[in-house]
Design a protein around this motif. Sequence first.
Motif, PDB file in Angstrom:
ATOM      1  N   PHE A 166       0.831  -1.195   0.000  1.00  0.00           N
ATOM      2  CA  PHE A 166       0.000   0.000   0.000  1.00  0.00           C
ATOM      3  C   PHE A 166       0.876   1.260   0.000  1.00  0.00           C
ATOM      4  O   PHE A 166       0.657   2.193  -0.792  1.00  0.00           O
ATOM      5  CB  PHE A 166      -0.909  -0.042   1.225  1.00  0.00           C
ATOM      6  CG  PHE A 166      -2.033   0.936   1.181  1.00  0.00           C
ATOM      7  CD1 PHE A 166      -2.942   0.935   0.132  1.00  0.00           C
ATOM      8  CD2 PHE A 166      -2.199   1.865   2.200  1.00  0.00           C
ATOM      9  CE1 PHE A 166      -3.988   1.850   0.093  1.00  0.00           C
ATOM     10  CE2 PHE A 166      -3.236   2.780   2.162  1.00  0.00           C
ATOM     11  CZ  PHE A 166      -4.126   2.772   1.116  1.00  0.00           C
TER      12      PHE A 166
ATOM     13  N   LEU B 169      -3.563  11.044  -6.890  1.00  0.00           N
ATOM     14  CA  LEU B 169      -3.315  10.686  -5.494  1.00  0.00           C
ATOM     15  C   LEU B 169      -4.576  10.844  -4.661  1.00  0.00           C
ATOM     16  O   LEU B 169      -4.900  10.001  -3.817  1.00  0.00           O
ATOM     17  CB  LEU B 169      -2.198  11.570  -4.924  1.00  0.00           C
ATOM     18  CG  LEU B 169      -0.773  11.123  -5.265  1.00  0.00           C
ATOM     19  CD1 LEU B 169       0.199  12.291  -5.225  1.00  0.00           C
ATOM     20  CD2 LEU B 169      -0.306  10.039  -4.281  1.00  0.00           C
ATOM     21  N   ASP B 170      -5.299  11.931  -4.914  1.00  0.00           N
ATOM     22  CA  ASP B 170      -6.527  12.169  -4.161  1.00  0.00           C
ATOM     23  C   ASP B 170      -7.554  11.068  -4.436  1.00  0.00           C
ATOM     24  O   ASP B 170      -8.159  10.515  -3.511  1.00  0.00           O
ATOM     25  CB  ASP B 170      -7.098  13.542  -4.541  1.00  0.00           C
ATOM     26  CG  ASP B 170      -8.191  13.983  -3.582  1.00  0.00           C
ATOM     27  OD1 ASP B 170      -8.084  13.682  -2.377  1.00  0.00           O
ATOM     28  OD2 ASP B 170      -9.154  14.627  -4.039  1.00  0.00           O
TER      29      ASP B 170
ATOM     30  N   ALA C 170      -6.351   7.749  -2.890  1.00  0.00           N
ATOM     31  CA  ALA C 170      -6.370   7.788  -1.419  1.00  0.00           C
ATOM     32  C   ALA C 170      -7.811   7.725  -0.912  1.00  0.00           C
ATOM     33  O   ALA C 170      -8.125   6.986   0.027  1.00  0.00           O
ATOM     34  CB  ALA C 170      -5.666   9.042  -0.903  1.00  0.00           C
ATOM     35  N   GLN C 171      -8.682   8.499  -1.555  1.00  0.00           N
ATOM     36  CA  GLN C 171     -10.104   8.473  -1.152  1.00  0.00           C
ATOM     37  C   GLN C 171     -10.690   7.072  -1.361  1.00  0.00           C
ATOM     38  O   GLN C 171     -11.430   6.559  -0.511  1.00  0.00           O
ATOM     39  CB  GLN C 171     -10.922   9.467  -1.997  1.00  0.00           C
ATOM     40  CG  GLN C 171     -10.480  10.910  -1.899  1.00  0.00           C
ATOM     41  CD  GLN C 171     -11.294  11.740  -0.917  1.00  0.00           C
ATOM     42  OE1 GLN C 171     -11.988  11.199  -0.060  1.00  0.00           O
ATOM     43  NE2 GLN C 171     -11.184  13.049  -1.020  1.00  0.00           N
TER      44      GLN C 171
ATOM     45  N   SER D  38      -9.143   4.283  -1.344  1.00  0.00           N
ATOM     46  CA  SER D  38      -8.585   3.358  -0.345  1.00  0.00           C
ATOM     47  C   SER D  38      -9.307   3.485   0.988  1.00  0.00           C
ATOM     48  O   SER D  38      -9.553   2.476   1.673  1.00  0.00           O
ATOM     49  CB  SER D  38      -7.095   3.632  -0.144  1.00  0.00           C
ATOM     50  OG  SER D  38      -6.388   3.474  -1.359  1.00  0.00           O
ATOM     51  N   ALA D  39      -9.652   4.703   1.362  1.00  0.00           N
ATOM     52  CA  ALA D  39     -10.393   4.908   2.614  1.00  0.00           C
ATOM     53  C   ALA D  39     -11.792   4.295   2.494  1.00  0.00           C
ATOM     54  O   ALA D  39     -12.289   3.656   3.435  1.00  0.00           O
ATOM     55  CB  ALA D  39     -10.468   6.393   2.956  1.00  0.00           C
TER      56      ALA D  39
ATOM     57  N   ALA E 162     -11.722   0.484   2.854  1.00  0.00           N
ATOM     58  CA  ALA E 162     -11.611   0.080   4.266  1.00  0.00           C
ATOM     59  C   ALA E 162     -12.958   0.245   4.965  1.00  0.00           C
ATOM     60  O   ALA E 162     -13.377  -0.622   5.745  1.00  0.00           O
ATOM     61  CB  ALA E 162     -10.528   0.893   4.975  1.00  0.00           C
ATOM     62  N   GLU E 163     -13.655   1.351   4.681  1.00  0.00           N
ATOM     63  CA  GLU E 163     -14.997   1.539   5.258  1.00  0.00           C
ATOM     64  C   GLU E 163     -15.928   0.399   4.840  1.00  0.00           C
ATOM     65  O   GLU E 163     -16.710  -0.104   5.652  1.00  0.00           O
ATOM     66  CB  GLU E 163     -15.596   2.872   4.798  1.00  0.00           C
ATOM     67  CG  GLU E 163     -15.045   4.080   5.534  1.00  0.00           C
ATOM     68  CD  GLU E 163     -15.693   5.375   5.057  1.00  0.00           C
ATOM     69  OE1 GLU E 163     -15.627   5.647   3.831  1.00  0.00           O
ATOM     70  OE2 GLU E 163     -16.266   6.105   5.890  1.00  0.00           O
TER      71      GLU E 163
ATOM     72  N   GLU F 280     -15.182  -2.633   3.996  1.00  0.00           N
ATOM     73  CA  GLU F 280     -14.804  -3.886   4.662  1.00  0.00           C
ATOM     74  C   GLU F 280     -15.270  -3.896   6.119  1.00  0.00           C
ATOM     75  O   GLU F 280     -15.698  -4.929   6.631  1.00  0.00           O
ATOM     76  CB  GLU F 280     -13.276  -4.076   4.603  1.00  0.00           C
ATOM     77  CG  GLU F 280     -12.693  -4.130   3.201  1.00  0.00           C
ATOM     78  CD  GLU F 280     -12.687  -5.533   2.610  1.00  0.00           C
ATOM     79  OE1 GLU F 280     -13.200  -6.463   3.245  1.00  0.00           O
ATOM     80  OE2 GLU F 280     -12.164  -5.682   1.493  1.00  0.00           O
TER      81      GLU F 280
END
Lengths: 343, 343
Positions: free
Chosen positions: A135, A151-152, A155-156, A158-159, A162-163, A165
């Motif tokens: 990562f 990148l934005d 990154a968003q 990826s967040a 996770a939410e 999951e």
Amino acid sequence: MGKSEYSVTNTAPQTKPQPSLDSLVNLVDADMKRVNQVIIDNMHSEVALIPQLASHLVAAGGKRMRPMLTLASARLCGYGDGPDAVDLAACVEFIHTATLLHDDVVDESQLRRGQASANALFGNEASVLVGDFLFARAFVVMVKTGSLRVLDILAQASAVIAEGEVLQLATANDMGTSEEAYLEVISAKTAALFGAASQIGAVIAKRSAEEEEALRLYGIYLGTAFQLIDDVLDYSAHQATLGKTVGDDFRDGKVTLPVIISFAKGDDDEKAFWRRCMEDQNFEDGDLDRAQTLIRKHDALTASMDRARDYGQMAIDTLTRFDDGPIKDSMIEAVEFCISRPY
Amino acid sequence: MGKSEYSVTNTAPQTKPQPSLDSLVNLVDADMKRVNQVIIDNMHSEVALIPQLASHLVAAGGKRMRPMLTLASARLCGYGDGPDAVDLAACVEFIHTATLLHDDVVDESQLRRGQASANALFGNEASVLVGDFLFARAFVVMVKTGSLRVLDILAQASAVIAEGEVLQLATANDMGTSEEAYLEVISAKTAALFGAASQIGAVIAKRSAEEEEALRLYGIYLGTAFQLIDDVLDYSAHQATLGKTVGDDFRDGKVTLPVIISFAKGDDDEKAFWRRCMEDQNFEDGDLDRAQTLIRKHDALTASMDRARDYGQMAIDTLTRFDDGPIKDSMIEAVEFCISRPY
């Protein structure tokens, strides 16, 4: 009644050839070889366990849908031969691989099923840490492309993954999970990365905000259809074809759409069965067979696949604004493949 | 012989007051309140378990050394009242918190020790996923500051931290671990983030490459000293003061400097003792007491602390190029605190 009668492949129309990923694979073949090289270069570490574990996953292969989406979208948008599409496709695969490694962190009881997942071979801690490494490396490579917008987006995404999951953990073993909550989970855990992977192709080609958004939605809808079918396959596939164990979601108590539909249409006895299995995780011999029988009785796989087809059509519709040609054709066929795939 | 005789606090010179973090804390107090707000804002999620678990960690506190380093370095470099120092300090704390969550993913036997770590309360999967969420959010916030250089530094540091943690797994339970390998582990797993946290203060203040490097080294040396003392405290501290269990490293088979020194100086009988405990993880009653006795016999804590003092002095020396004043003084005292701290 044999499992073959549940097989998704059998429900595809027989009048035209089975859709495949071949045309997409062929179109991006040269670039995917470069992606593989970027992946190999960036999973290198002096710490030997890292490339060992990472290459275990890379060797395992998979369809590589997500990096192919980045390459195809970039090409659809007229992006040339610059390195960014290849580098970012590798980043997308790194993020996906990291989430797979972290998904595999399961408790002892699941390990006992004897799956040769990375955590079973290398241990939970190593799986977590190598996921973190991949990562972080994904972001190192992204920085090299110099696009803060990319990148934005990643990154968003990826967040959000996770939410999704965590939300899946919260809905597991809960037969009160609504279809809406289920769609929210798969939108976050799966569709978000498909969407970001497609969108960044438009970003690096410097296309308009509308085109970016169209490709983001293409990925979102495709990813949603993909996950709906994944969840159907868990009850319908031939185990050998699927390459993983049929019934995993059932045993894990994951409340997916076929279960939600069967539960809603079931009588009190059936509802008690689902609660015992999914909520109490109290299994008896023959439970998976009974689950499959109930799912068939209520046409729940057909209903789930209809839903997947709706999302697939929405994905295809987002492409109307783009020029016709072999790339667009292959992206349309990729959608059709995802809906009819037997694995 | 009571544990108090091992206490690090007792070894500090009595002629001057005990160094403390107070002057640093006071200098950055207003900014740290803003950092806390950024942390709270960015750990928000519709998925309730995420802020629940994240706030469990935030409430647990800690010294917040890393974000304070970013704030202090920025100020030392003349950075004004812009939002970047505060935002990036929050990113640094998010990355640190994510690594703590992932460190806590331990096997059943460690859970049985009854620590109320996040994974004990919320489960391994949730700890992994919330760590991923915080890590991704850190990058979302970084992107807002618009500095690709900062993104590069923190992405690289994150990869190095993961490498250090994997290397620690590889050296655990191995009495063949050299002092050099141990220093490599702590340089990666701890010092890299201290270094990045300090360096980015110079980056946002647009100072020269030499000043960036000086502050990076300040953080690296300070972080190395910090971890050396952490490893000493695991054999010496008062449990109540430390806030965690004394002897954790011993029971986990982590081969830290006090063990390496005692093993090297030990006779055959002592070497067999260390191998039985650290490599075979075969413990008997009184083993921790014996380990502490052997460590004292060979002056291994003193030797480790001498090493920490060397690194501390190197950290202080990197600051010579910066203007004298209360900020520099507080950064020097922070080093002295890290070396003499009882917790």
